[in-house]
Every structure is written in C-alpha cells, then in structure tokens.
Design a protein around this motif. Structure first.
Motif, PDB file in Angstrom:
ATOM      1  N   UNK A 186       1.255  -0.482  -7.088  1.00  0.00           N
ATOM      2  CA  UNK A 186       0.179  -0.403  -6.091  1.00  0.00           C
ATOM      3  C   UNK A 186      -1.118  -0.020  -6.793  1.00  0.00           C
ATOM      4  N   UNK A 187      -2.156  -0.845  -6.638  1.00  0.00           N
ATOM      5  CA  UNK A 187      -3.458  -0.536  -7.233  1.00  0.00           C
ATOM      6  C   UNK A 187      -4.053   0.719  -6.600  1.00  0.00           C
ATOM      7  N   UNK A 188      -4.949   1.358  -7.325  1.00  0.00           N
ATOM      8  CA  UNK A 188      -5.492   2.643  -6.868  1.00  0.00           C
ATOM      9  C   UNK A 188      -6.199   2.531  -5.525  1.00  0.00           C
ATOM     10  N   UNK A 189      -6.910   1.428  -5.289  1.00  0.00           N
ATOM     11  CA  UNK A 189      -7.646   1.317  -4.029  1.00  0.00           C
ATOM     12  C   UNK A 189      -6.722   1.097  -2.830  1.00  0.00           C
ATOM     13  N   UNK A 190      -5.437   0.826  -3.088  1.00  0.00           N
ATOM     14  CA  UNK A 190      -4.465   0.697  -2.005  1.00  0.00           C
ATOM     15  C   UNK A 190      -3.536   1.904  -1.930  1.00  0.00           C
ATOM     16  N   UNK A 191      -3.844   2.936  -2.715  1.00  0.00           N
ATOM     17  CA  UNK A 191      -3.110   4.196  -2.598  1.00  0.00           C
ATOM     18  C   UNK A 191      -3.959   5.108  -1.716  1.00  0.00           C
ATOM     19  N   UNK A 192      -3.539   5.255  -0.465  1.00  0.00           N
ATOM     20  CA  UNK A 192      -4.345   5.902   0.564  1.00  0.00           C
ATOM     21  C   UNK A 192      -3.826   7.303   0.850  1.00  0.00           C
ATOM     22  N   UNK A 193      -4.738   8.198   1.225  1.00  0.00           N
ATOM     23  CA  UNK A 193      -4.389   9.600   1.461  1.00  0.00           C
ATOM     24  C   UNK A 193      -4.554   9.961   2.931  1.00  0.00           C
ATOM     25  N   UNK A 194      -3.744  10.917   3.370  1.00  0.00           N
ATOM     26  CA  UNK A 194      -3.865  11.443   4.724  1.00  0.00           C
ATOM     27  C   UNK A 194      -3.691  12.960   4.664  1.00  0.00           C
ATOM     28  N   UNK A 195      -4.508  13.712   5.379  1.00  0.00           N
ATOM     29  CA  UNK A 195      -4.354  15.174   5.373  1.00  0.00           C
ATOM     30  C   UNK A 195      -3.018  15.595   6.007  1.00  0.00           C
ATOM     31  N   UNK A 196      -2.202  16.294   5.270  1.00  0.00           N
ATOM     32  CA  UNK A 196      -0.938  16.891   5.736  1.00  0.00           C
ATOM     33  C   UNK A 196      -0.380  17.637   4.539  1.00  0.00           C
ATOM     34  N   UNK A 197       0.483  18.622   4.800  1.00  0.00           N
ATOM     35  CA  UNK A 197       1.082  19.332   3.655  1.00  0.00           C
ATOM     36  C   UNK A 197       2.283  20.144   4.092  1.00  0.00           C
ATOM     37  N   UNK A 239      -7.642  -0.221   7.802  1.00  0.00           N
ATOM     38  CA  UNK A 239      -7.748  -0.519   6.365  1.00  0.00           C
ATOM     39  C   UNK A 239      -6.607  -1.438   5.941  1.00  0.00           C
ATOM     40  N   UNK A 240      -5.401  -1.130   6.392  1.00  0.00           N
ATOM     41  CA  UNK A 240      -4.238  -1.934   6.026  1.00  0.00           C
ATOM     42  C   UNK A 240      -4.369  -3.362   6.559  1.00  0.00           C
ATOM     43  N   UNK A 241      -4.909  -3.492   7.768  1.00  0.00           N
ATOM     44  CA  UNK A 241      -5.121  -4.828   8.328  1.00  0.00           C
ATOM     45  C   UNK A 241      -6.149  -5.605   7.513  1.00  0.00           C
ATOM     46  N   UNK A 242      -7.237  -4.969   7.192  1.00  0.00           N
ATOM     47  CA  UNK A 242      -8.314  -5.655   6.474  1.00  0.00           C
ATOM     48  C   UNK A 242      -7.883  -6.073   5.066  1.00  0.00           C
ATOM     49  N   UNK A 243      -6.960  -5.327   4.483  1.00  0.00           N
ATOM     50  CA  UNK A 243      -6.484  -5.636   3.135  1.00  0.00           C
ATOM     51  C   UNK A 243      -5.281  -6.584   3.151  1.00  0.00           C
ATOM     52  N   UNK A 244      -4.887  -7.054   4.332  1.00  0.00           N
ATOM     53  CA  UNK A 244      -3.763  -7.987   4.481  1.00  0.00           C
ATOM     54  C   UNK A 244      -2.485  -7.444   3.822  1.00  0.00           C
ATOM     55  N   UNK A 245      -2.199  -6.200   4.120  1.00  0.00           N
ATOM     56  CA  UNK A 245      -1.031  -5.531   3.542  1.00  0.00           C
ATOM     57  C   UNK A 245       0.244  -6.043   4.221  1.00  0.00           C
ATOM     58  N   UNK A 246       1.252  -6.351   3.390  1.00  0.00           N
ATOM     59  CA  UNK A 246       2.542  -6.820   3.906  1.00  0.00           C
ATOM     60  C   UNK A 246       3.578  -5.699   3.990  1.00  0.00           C
ATOM     61  N   UNK A 247       3.444  -4.696   3.117  1.00  0.00           N
ATOM     62  CA  UNK A 247       4.434  -3.613   3.071  1.00  0.00           C
ATOM     63  C   UNK A 247       3.727  -2.300   2.787  1.00  0.00           C
ATOM     64  N   UNK A 289       0.855  -1.188   0.000  1.00  0.00           N
ATOM     65  CA  UNK A 289       0.000   0.000   0.000  1.00  0.00           C
ATOM     66  C   UNK A 289       0.889   1.236   0.000  1.00  0.00           C
ATOM     67  N   UNK A 290       0.352   2.330  -0.515  1.00  0.00           N
ATOM     68  CA  UNK A 290       1.039   3.622  -0.509  1.00  0.00           C
ATOM     69  C   UNK A 290       0.214   4.607   0.303  1.00  0.00           C
ATOM     70  N   UNK A 291       0.857   5.310   1.223  1.00  0.00           N
ATOM     71  CA  UNK A 291       0.214   6.396   1.968  1.00  0.00           C
ATOM     72  C   UNK A 291       0.879   7.691   1.539  1.00  0.00           C
ATOM     73  N   UNK A 292       0.067   8.630   1.079  1.00  0.00           N
ATOM     74  CA  UNK A 292       0.622   9.865   0.537  1.00  0.00           C
ATOM     75  C   UNK A 292      -0.233  11.051   0.938  1.00  0.00           C
ATOM     76  N   UNK A 293       0.215  12.228   0.570  1.00  0.00           N
ATOM     77  CA  UNK A 293      -0.494  13.467   0.890  1.00  0.00           C
ATOM     78  C   UNK A 293      -1.859  13.495   0.210  1.00  0.00           C
ATOM     79  N   UNK A 294      -2.872  13.965   0.923  1.00  0.00           N
ATOM     80  CA  UNK A 294      -4.228  14.026   0.365  1.00  0.00           C
ATOM     81  C   UNK A 294      -4.217  14.805  -0.953  1.00  0.00           C
ATOM     82  N   UNK A 295      -4.828  14.186  -1.974  1.00  0.00           N
ATOM     83  CA  UNK A 295      -4.898  14.812  -3.292  1.00  0.00           C
ATOM     84  C   UNK A 295      -3.835  14.338  -4.261  1.00  0.00           C
ATOM     85  N   UNK A 296      -2.898  13.468  -3.800  1.00  0.00           N
ATOM     86  CA  UNK A 296      -1.773  13.087  -4.655  1.00  0.00           C
ATOM     87  C   UNK A 296      -1.657  11.569  -4.841  1.00  0.00           C
ATOM     88  N   UNK A 297      -2.737  10.853  -4.625  1.00  0.00           N
ATOM     89  CA  UNK A 297      -2.690   9.395  -4.744  1.00  0.00           C
ATOM     90  C   UNK A 297      -2.441   8.937  -6.173  1.00  0.00           C
TER      91      UNK A 297
END
Length: 692
Positions: free
Chosen positions: A121-132, A154-162, A88-96
C-alpha cells in the motif's frame, strides 16, 4: 475424506496437474493423472480443460465427481508480481508508516545498494483515524466515527477495491476494528474489507498489519477466481463440494478461502509435503527431506518423526533469495519450507562475472523453454536436460508435448556456450550443476537455521523435474537413499488427497507462568475450539476431529518464543514450566535457571482425524528383466557420456532391481539413476535409489 471419486488439481507456474481417483471400480484405487500447460491469464481455463479430458478418459461426467480439492499459486503470484487489488490501509493515527518502517534493520548489512521491498500500500493510501487501545485492552481514545466516515469519500475517490483495517492492540480488544468494519462496509458495500482481529489476532504490530494488508490485497482477486472456477466446474456438470488446500497442510471450504485467501499462500507445495510424509511413514524413514521440483520453483522441507516442520511466519516475494527480512511477512500457519527459484523453466544466463547463473526467473508455460517450440529462446534447465539426454523428446508429459532437441541445443549454445567458449554439452552440464548446487546450498542453509543437518536422511523427490535431479542433489548433500513415489510427476496433487480438513485459531494472551489462571486459559481454549470447529464442520459435519494445543513461550526478556506442545499438559504453572523447559533444552541443550517464563501466544488446531499408513515390507528381489533400449546420457558428476538402460516404470514389478546408469520413464517424469547407484521397486511401488 472418504469420497468415492475425487479430483485433485494443482496449478503450478508451468503445469497444471490433475489426479483422479477411482476406488470402488473394476480396478481398486485406480488413479488417472494428467498434466496440462497452465493458462496464466485465466488459470481456471486449464483446470476446466484438464478436468474435461481426464473425466472423458475415465468414462465419467462431471456429475460423477464426489469431491474436488484444489491448490493454487494465484495468491502467491499476485503478491510476487504486485497484481492484486488497489488497496488502502486504515490504521491508528500516528502509525501509518509502521508498514514501511518494518523491522528497522538492514537485512543485508554490507550491501550499499540494498533495496527494501515496497509496501503493498502506497503511503498516500495509508490512512489514519483517531482511536487508541492500551496494551491491556482498555480504551485510551474512543474511535472517532465521524473521522472514519470521512475516509469513505477518500476511498471512493481513489477507486479503492480492498481495505485493510489494523488498529494498535486490536489483538487484545477488537471493538474498534469491528465497529470500523460495520460503519465502512455499510458506506462502501462494493469494497472488500479485512480486519486484523479476524486474520491475525497476534501481538507484533508490523507482522499483524502486513498479514492483514496481504489478505486484503488478494481478496478480490481470489474471490473472482473462485467464482469463475465454480462457474466453470458447474458448466461441465460438477456439483460436488470444492475444497481448497492451505499452506498449513490442511484443506478448507471455499467459504473460508474467500475470507482468508492469505492462508492459501504456498498451498500447492504444502500438498507435496503431505505426500512426502505418507511415503516416509510407509518406508519407516523417520528422518527425511522432502524435495519438490516443478517447472518454476523447487521446495525443500525437513521431516522428522514423520512430521513436517511447522511455522507461523512466512515471507513472500523475498527481494534477496535467502535473506530473511527481505520479503513481505505473513503470520499464518504454514509448513516450514525453503523455496528456490529453480525449476525446469528456470532461465540460465552468463552474469557480469562471466559465471553461469540460473533463475529465479522462469520461462513458465508461455513461452516456455526453447524446446517447447512456443516462442521461447532463452536456455532453461529443461533445455539443458534435453541436451544431456535425460528427457525423451517424444515422451515428455506423457507424449502430450513433443520437444525440439534442436531448439534446446541452439538456446544453450547461443545463451551459454558461445558466451563462455564452451561446447554445447558442457554448457548444458554447467546449467544443471549450478541449479543442483543452488538447491543443495538452500537445503544446507535451511537445515542449519533449524539446528539440523541433511546427512543420514532419505530424500523423497517428486514434481516433474525432481526425479531428473534428485540423485545428483543427494550426492551433494551426502544423502545415500532417494525415494521417488508412484506418480511423482503430480506429487503435490496426490498429496491433496491425503490432506485433512483443518483450521487453526491463534490468540495472544501475554502472561507470566507464575500468574497463570488455569480457568482463564481453559476458557480461552474452549472459545478457540468453538471458532475452529465452526469452520471445520462446514467440510466434515460428522467426522472425528483431532485437537492440537500449542503455547509459544519464552524466558522473560527474550524477543522470540519457542513452540511448546500442550496436548497432554495440565494448564497449571508447574506443568507448563516443565513442558517449556523440556522443549527449550531439546532446542538449545540447556535451560536458564531462575529466569521468569511467560506465555505469549496460544494456538489451537482442529483437524479431521487421519492416520499415517502402516509400514510396507520390502518385496523379495527379482530381476528387472530386459530394458526397452538404451539412451546416451551425459552424467553431471563426471561429464562422461554413458549408455543408460531405459525402462518403463510400469513394466517394473515390485522387488525389481537394476544398476545405474538407467533412465526410468513414466508419463509425468523421468528418473535418472547415475553410474554407481542401484534402484529397486519398493513394496508401495516407489523407486528406491541407493548409493553404495
């Protein structure tokens, strides 16, 4: 690295090569080599089996080893074959979608069916968090820690390894990434995390994020593999340090490899270039072309002034063989090479236009070429070489694999000859001519892209298949001299033994030269030195280290930078401008007056001190003596059948010379010398093939 008994291991797509050095014994600098078929399902199995066998041959046990150096294509293959971790990818909100938008251009403008490589990383596993963060590192929007922790479920439910974490402008201010790592790693202790500020602290959002994702994608896989490798070596009594070859041409500790496995991409080929550099220095070849052809791929590198070209950008898994932008970009220190899907196992076929096409897919080690008699039926380059008489079926891989010429002829006939109405031998010649021209075209393109040419260079060839094809490749490139090193069949593994322990640190500090503060840049380099030294000292606690400083600079308004060496340059504006203009003029023939200059990125490389070998004088010429027989070979250039003299390389003394056609056999490969060329044994034991 002056360890007494060292083992180098290179895992390739078809063979795993091993080199054991035994200085201080009855035979000084004695070297034992071995090739075993790669075990793709468990690559460490071939390593352990090969290590056990080569130690037994030397009369040693695992406890006698002082150092193991290892290079592997595992990270590369995981990226190419999409067999990494669920990431999964966690990135700045608006930049997935930055990972998918990429460069916003078509790498093949006129191909209506062009397909971009899918993100790791598929789009549904590219997650956003508010920060800038702002471009200057100031906080525009604080990190929303509650929203971040909500993603843990979300990461737990999707069985994310990295998980890859890449926030906007984190290369300037990494506080948000570091805090996100702290919170999520506590909530998800079994997940592997990678943050961009540790993997690639550079400007350019897409490449930085792509590199971070690639590292996360292979992190669990490499961690498990290195664990199994360590356990396997320990199981046969090996207790010495294990070092890993990096794509930059240096080696690192296993701790560094576990954290940054993306730096191991192209680790095996990098070892081969280190060998080619040494051979170039010994022979005084200040303009050389390194040519590494194994069972799966061929790699070509330009070497000028005994220094291979370096780069900070590399693409993995290109969808289009030579199309820049069609792969997954990673920004890591790497030896700049072009890699072609052209090896001994490359599969030949007839395409829709009724042309012979070769590669990039390979038969690998399982099932392997048809002549291996392991279930393969498709014609390969190795099958063609057998049909043409270049390979002795009874002495392949030192006699460890007995080849079936009848299977090779059948595969070439069924796959190419019948389809095109060609005789089997002519079909085999067509396969080799196509693969040689493919490699020659790649070399020409690579040279032109770097403002250089291939003529008047020495071709240094190694790898199991390269000596079979080197002379013909040289003819196509207008090269008159080919050098085949001692033990060329395991060249990359040999190169590992010359590689220094090294590490490179990169920082983006965008600043105009007119505003340069020498104290600021000096502090930056001191901090980078401390970070690099902490890594390098893990492998060489007391060794002398060589520091290399580089700035990537440009005229303001340009989109790309050039590398400017700063080792002997003062950090004031006048000195930096002079260094930039000298480098710019060397590349482009002129400077652009009255334009502002800016520095974008600064790098510091720290390496264990190594020296190039001194030149070796040519020995006086002596006759090669009687051959061990003759072999009927079909020559690529003419298609004529000739009787080639067969010589064992071990029987040829320094200074021995002979005329082609000839086949010079050694355990790891065979060197073909065409009619009209001569070959002699140099002072270092290398074969020197020359055209009139």
């Amino acid at each position: 690295m002056n360890a007494r008994t060292r083992l180098a291991v290179d895992i390739g797509g078809t063979f795993t090569d091993l080199v054991l050095t035994l200085p201080d014994r009855a035979l000084p600098d004695r070297i034992l080599t071995s090739k075993v078929l790669t075990t793709h399902d468990a690559p460490e199995a071939a390593v352990i089996a090969g290590t056990t066998a080569i130690l037994a041959e030397a009369g040693l046990t695992g406890a006698d080893l002082d150092l193991v150096i290892h290079g592997t294509t595992l990270a590369t293959n995981a990226l190419i074959e999409r067999k990494g971790a669920r990431t999964a990818l966690i990135t700045t909100a608006g930049f997935r979608d930055s990972l998918e938008i990429a460069y916003e251009h078509r790498f093949e403008q006129y191909d209506l069916y062009m397909e971009r490589p899918a993100p790791l990383v598929d789009r549904d596993l590219r997650l956003e968090v508010p920060e800038r963060m702002a471009a200057d590192g100031s906080v525009l929007l604080p990190l929303d820690e509650a929203a971040l922790l909500d993603l843990a479920d979300v990461l737990k439910s999707q069985r994310i390894e990295a998980v890859a974490i890449s926030f906007l402008h984190a290369y300037v201010n990494a506080d948000h990434e570091l805090r996100a790592l702290e919170l999520l790693s506590a909530a998800l202790p079994d997940v592997a995390f990678t943050i961009s500020c540790q993997v690639c602290r550079e400007i350019r959002e897409y490449e930085r994020t792509s590199t971070t994702v690639a590292n996360a994608y292979v992190l669990p896989l490499m961690g498990r593999y290195l664990g199994r490798m360590g356990d396997g070596l320990a199981g046969i009594g090996v207790g010495c340090p294990l070092l890993l070859m990096m794509s930059s041409g240096g080696v690192c500790t296993i701790e560094t490899a576990r954290r940054f496995p993306v730096r191991l991409v192209e680790s095996g080929p990098a070892g081969g270039v280190i060998l080619a550099r040494r051979i170039a220095a010994q022979g005084g070849y200040d303009r050389a072309l390194s040519f590494d052809m194994g069972g799966t791929t061929a790699k070509i590198t330009l070497i000028d002034d005994f220094t291979p070209q370096q780069s900070r950008h590399f693409e993995v898994a290109r969808a289009y063989r030579f199309a820049k932008g069609s792969g997954i970009p990673v920004r890591i220190p790497v030896i700049d090479m072009v890699e072609i899907g052209a090896g001994g196992g490359s599969i030949a076929r007839v395409d829709a236009l009724r042309r012979i096409a070769v590669g990039p897919d390979s038969a690998g080690s399982a099932p392997g070429p048809a002549c291996y008699d392991r279930g393969g039926t498709a014609p390969t380059v190795t099958d063609a070489d057998v049909v043409l008489g270049r390979i002795d079926p009874d002495r392949f891989a030192g006699g460890k694999i007995t080849l079936r010429p009848d299977k090779a002829r059948q595969a070439v006939a069924d796959g190419i000859g019948v389809e095109l109405g060609m005789q089997t031998r002519e079909a085999a010649r067509g396969i080799t001519e196509i693969v040689d021209e493919t490699m020659a075209s790649a070399a020409r393109v690579h040279a032109v892209e770097n403002g250089k040419d291939t003529a008047n260079r020495a071709l240094i060839a190694f790898g199991g298949a390269a000596p079979l094809h080197a002379a013909r490749l040289a003819q196509k490139l207008g090269i008159r001299r080919v050098i085949i090193p001692v033990e060329a069949g395991v060249g990359s593994a040999l190169g590992f033994l010359d590689a220094p322990i090294a590490y490179e640190v990169v920082r983006t500090v965008l600043i105009r030269l007119s505003a340069i503060d020498p104290d600021l840049i000096g502090t930056l380099f001191r901090d980078m030195r401390a970070e690099a030294e902490a890594v390098v000292r893990l492998g060489t606690p007391d060794g002398h280290l060589t520091e290399t400083r580089t700035a990537f600079m440009r005229y303001r308004g340009q989109g790309h930078e050039i590398a400017v060496k700063l080792d002997d340059v003062a950090l004031d504006p006048v000195s930096l401008q002079a260094a930039f203009e000298a480098a710019y003029e060397r590349l482009f023939g002129r400077i652009i007056p009255k334009l502002e200059i800016e520095a974008v990125t600064w790098t510091l490389s720290l390496a264990e001190d190594t020296e190039l070998p001194a030149g070796v004088e040519d020995p006086p010429a002596v006759n090669a003596g009687a051959s061990a027989g003759t072999r009927s070979i079909i020559e690529s250039a003419t298609g004529e059948t000739v009787n080639a003299a067969v010589h064992a390389r071990s029987a040829l003394p320094p200074g021995a010379w002979l005329d082609g056609p000839a086949a010079i056999i050694e355990p790891g490969t065979t060197t073909i010398v065409p009619t009209g060329m001569t070959v002699r044994i140099g002072g270092g034991g290398e074969l020197i093939i020359e055209a009139p």
